[in-house]
Motif scaffolding. Structure first.
Motif, PDB file in Angstrom:
ATOM      1  N   TYR A 185       0.835  -1.206   0.000  1.00  0.00           N
ATOM      2  CA  TYR A 185       0.000   0.000   0.000  1.00  0.00           C
ATOM      3  C   TYR A 185       0.868   1.253   0.000  1.00  0.00           C
ATOM      4  N   ALA A 186       1.933   1.224   0.793  1.00  0.00           N
ATOM      5  CA  ALA A 186       2.820   2.389   0.861  1.00  0.00           C
ATOM      6  C   ALA A 186       3.452   2.672  -0.495  1.00  0.00           C
ATOM      7  N   ARG A 187       3.901   1.624  -1.159  1.00  0.00           N
ATOM      8  CA  ARG A 187       4.578   1.817  -2.445  1.00  0.00           C
ATOM      9  C   ARG A 187       3.607   2.159  -3.571  1.00  0.00           C
ATOM     10  N   ASP A 188       2.509   1.402  -3.664  1.00  0.00           N
ATOM     11  CA  ASP A 188       1.665   1.499  -4.852  1.00  0.00           C
ATOM     12  C   ASP A 188       0.536   2.515  -4.736  1.00  0.00           C
ATOM     13  N   VAL A 189       0.132   2.841  -3.520  1.00  0.00           N
ATOM     14  CA  VAL A 189      -0.955   3.814  -3.336  1.00  0.00           C
ATOM     15  C   VAL A 189      -0.407   5.144  -2.843  1.00  0.00           C
ATOM     16  N   CYS A 190       0.512   5.096  -1.907  1.00  0.00           N
ATOM     17  CA  CYS A 190       1.026   6.328  -1.299  1.00  0.00           C
ATOM     18  C   CYS A 190       2.223   6.913  -2.042  1.00  0.00           C
ATOM     19  N   GLY A 191       2.782   6.165  -2.971  1.00  0.00           N
ATOM     20  CA  GLY A 191       3.928   6.665  -3.728  1.00  0.00           C
ATOM     21  C   GLY A 191       5.232   6.635  -2.970  1.00  0.00           C
ATOM     22  N   LEU A 192       5.278   5.878  -1.874  1.00  0.00           N
ATOM     23  CA  LEU A 192       6.511   5.760  -1.087  1.00  0.00           C
ATOM     24  C   LEU A 192       7.330   4.600  -1.651  1.00  0.00           C
ATOM     25  N   THR A 193       7.860   4.823  -2.836  1.00  0.00           N
ATOM     26  CA  THR A 193       8.447   3.722  -3.599  1.00  0.00           C
ATOM     27  C   THR A 193       9.736   3.175  -3.002  1.00  0.00           C
ATOM     28  N   ARG A 194      10.358   3.902  -2.092  1.00  0.00           N
ATOM     29  CA  ARG A 194      11.645   3.470  -1.551  1.00  0.00           C
ATOM     30  C   ARG A 194      11.528   2.811  -0.167  1.00  0.00           C
ATOM     31  N   VAL A 195      10.318   2.721   0.363  1.00  0.00           N
ATOM     32  CA  VAL A 195      10.196   2.096   1.684  1.00  0.00           C
ATOM     33  C   VAL A 195      10.509   0.605   1.580  1.00  0.00           C
ATOM     34  N   ALA A 196      11.006   0.057   2.684  1.00  0.00           N
ATOM     35  CA  ALA A 196      11.457  -1.326   2.666  1.00  0.00           C
ATOM     36  C   ALA A 196      11.079  -2.033   3.966  1.00  0.00           C
ATOM     37  N   HIS A 197      11.287  -3.333   3.934  1.00  0.00           N
ATOM     38  CA  HIS A 197      11.086  -4.211   5.090  1.00  0.00           C
ATOM     39  C   HIS A 197      12.471  -4.590   5.600  1.00  0.00           C
ATOM     40  N   ALA A 198      12.732  -4.344   6.871  1.00  0.00           N
ATOM     41  CA  ALA A 198      14.069  -4.562   7.424  1.00  0.00           C
ATOM     42  C   ALA A 198      14.503  -6.015   7.338  1.00  0.00           C
ATOM     43  N   GLU A 199      13.568  -6.924   7.354  1.00  0.00           N
ATOM     44  CA  GLU A 199      13.928  -8.338   7.251  1.00  0.00           C
ATOM     45  C   GLU A 199      14.470  -8.668   5.863  1.00  0.00           C
ATOM     46  N   ASN A 200      13.955  -7.950   4.837  1.00  0.00           N
ATOM     47  CA  ASN A 200      14.380  -8.193   3.458  1.00  0.00           C
ATOM     48  C   ASN A 200      15.555  -7.310   3.056  1.00  0.00           C
ATOM     49  N   ASP A 201      15.560  -6.084   3.584  1.00  0.00           N
ATOM     50  CA  ASP A 201      16.562  -5.102   3.161  1.00  0.00           C
ATOM     51  C   ASP A 201      16.998  -4.284   4.375  1.00  0.00           C
ATOM     52  N   PRO A 202      17.787  -4.881   5.261  1.00  0.00           N
ATOM     53  CA  PRO A 202      18.118  -4.217   6.533  1.00  0.00           C
ATOM     54  C   PRO A 202      18.913  -2.930   6.389  1.00  0.00           C
ATOM     55  N   ASP A 203      19.571  -2.732   5.254  1.00  0.00           N
ATOM     56  CA  ASP A 203      20.388  -1.530   5.068  1.00  0.00           C
ATOM     57  C   ASP A 203      19.662  -0.420   4.310  1.00  0.00           C
ATOM     58  N   ALA A 204      18.374  -0.605   4.065  1.00  0.00           N
ATOM     59  CA  ALA A 204      17.608   0.412   3.331  1.00  0.00           C
ATOM     60  C   ALA A 204      17.549   1.709   4.129  1.00  0.00           C
ATOM     61  N   ASP A 205      17.445   2.823   3.406  1.00  0.00           N
ATOM     62  CA  ASP A 205      17.406   4.139   4.060  1.00  0.00           C
ATOM     63  C   ASP A 205      16.054   4.440   4.696  1.00  0.00           C
ATOM     64  N   ASP A 206      14.975   3.828   4.174  1.00  0.00           N
ATOM     65  CA  ASP A 206      13.632   4.172   4.637  1.00  0.00           C
ATOM     66  C   ASP A 206      12.871   2.885   4.953  1.00  0.00           C
ATOM     67  N   LEU A 207      12.877   2.501   6.216  1.00  0.00           N
ATOM     68  CA  LEU A 207      12.251   1.249   6.636  1.00  0.00           C
ATOM     69  C   LEU A 207      10.824   1.502   7.121  1.00  0.00           C
ATOM     70  N   LEU A 208       9.863   0.942   6.403  1.00  0.00           N
ATOM     71  CA  LEU A 208       8.471   0.990   6.860  1.00  0.00           C
ATOM     72  C   LEU A 208       8.251  -0.059   7.951  1.00  0.00           C
ATOM     73  N   ILE A 209       8.830  -1.234   7.746  1.00  0.00           N
ATOM     74  CA  ILE A 209       8.714  -2.340   8.701  1.00  0.00           C
ATOM     75  C   ILE A 209      10.071  -2.544   9.358  1.00  0.00           C
ATOM     76  N   GLU A 210      10.128  -2.309  10.669  1.00  0.00           N
ATOM     77  CA  GLU A 210      11.393  -2.358  11.408  1.00  0.00           C
ATOM     78  C   GLU A 210      11.329  -3.421  12.503  1.00  0.00           C
ATOM     79  N   PRO A 211      12.477  -3.802  13.032  1.00  0.00           N
ATOM     80  CA  PRO A 211      12.453  -4.716  14.184  1.00  0.00           C
ATOM     81  C   PRO A 211      11.689  -4.090  15.344  1.00  0.00           C
ATOM     82  N   LEU A 212      10.825  -4.866  15.965  1.00  0.00           N
ATOM     83  CA  LEU A 212      10.079  -4.377  17.116  1.00  0.00           C
ATOM     84  C   LEU A 212      11.016  -4.168  18.301  1.00  0.00           C
ATOM     85  N   ALA A 213      10.706  -3.181  19.125  1.00  0.00           N
ATOM     86  CA  ALA A 213      11.524  -2.919  20.306  1.00  0.00           C
ATOM     87  C   ALA A 213      11.580  -4.149  21.207  1.00  0.00           C
ATOM     88  N   CYS A 214      10.450  -4.866  21.264  1.00  0.00           N
ATOM     89  CA  CYS A 214      10.391  -6.131  22.006  1.00  0.00           C
ATOM     90  C   CYS A 214       9.812  -7.188  21.080  1.00  0.00           C
TER      91      CYS A 214
END
Length: 244
Positions: A106-135
């Motif tokens: 949704y972020a990429r295709d509807v909101c135009g946030l084309t560079r957001v990433a999932h930390a599990e797939n791309d931990p070195d990405a500059d813009d993480l939408l999905i990050e490791p939980l604090a706990c």
């Protein structure tokens, strides 16, 4: 034996099937219980994430369920399946990894946030939408408060529920942008963190960070799973009516 009045629908189970993922091994029991107790027969087909890259991979199904088991072999395939379900009005459920990737799509295709990433797939990405939980929530149960009038509330039948998790990643950034573009966050944990998302203008589009398929021993399907099954058979009926 399944009642003769049972209603049948075809469901695509998207994910990389594994005997080591409890959610996957639970499904046969859950599907049998839906048929026996609710007379909702789901004719289930597994779609591996790599096969889901095909444009028509989930087209023609009455429901799409993106299951846990990330990182998926093909992020692109999972996102393609979610996109098809969202755009074509196919009932959709995403649990755990499915929830995370529904937000990513949704972020990429509807909101135009084309560079957001999932930390599990791309931990070195500059813009993480999905990050490791604090706990980490691996093996945890936690209360979820549900917004009145939401699809989540009508599916679960309550404004509070206690659910099981098995994940270490969740959404953190861009939540206001997702809301502004129509995504509704209808369930939160006791600390206010997002745990359920839905699309109000879709026939049935629900995503949960918790895993309803882990509820109980599987012999009584979770209300969210029953709601998806009902939406699937309704979709099947509409499709059959359109071809008559």
């Amino acid at each position: 034996m399944t009642n003769s009045a049972a209603r049948t629908a075809r469901i695509a189970l998207v994910g990389d099937r594994s005997p080591n993922v409890v959610s996957h091994t639970r499904l046969p029991l859950i599907l049998d219980a839906l048929a026996e107790h609710d007379r909702l027969v789901l004719d289930a087909y597994w779609i591996p994430s790599e096969d889901a890259e095909a444009a028509d991979a989930v087209r023609g199904f009455d429901a799409v369920w993106v299951l846990p088991g990330s990182p998926y072999r093909s992020e692109a395939g999972v996102l393609s399946a979610i996109r098809t379900a969202r755009v074509e009005g196919i009932p959709f459920l995403g649990t755990c990894g499915g929830f995370q990737h529904a937000l990513l799509e949704y972020a990429r295709d509807v909101c135009g946030l084309t560079r957001v990433a999932h930390a599990e797939n791309d931990p070195d990405a500059d813009d993480l939408l999905i990050e490791p939980l604090a706990c980490s929530l691996v093996g945890h149960e936690s209360a979820v408060t549900i917004e009145p009038g939401s699809l989540a509330e009508s599916s679960i039948g309550s404004e509070r529920t206690v659910e099981r998790y098995f994940c270490s990643y969740g959404p953190t950034r861009h939540l206001d942008t997702l809301r502004a573009h129509g995504l509704r966050f209808s369930g939160h944990d006791e600390d206010g963190h997002v745990r359920i998302a839905e699309l109000p203008d879709h026939p049935f589009f629900l995503a949960t960070l918790f895993q309803p398929e882990l509820s109980g021993d599987g012999s009584r399907p979770h209300p969210v799973v029953r709601a998806l099954a009902r939406a699937a058979v309704e979709h099947a009926g509409q499709e059959q009516g359109a071809t008559v």
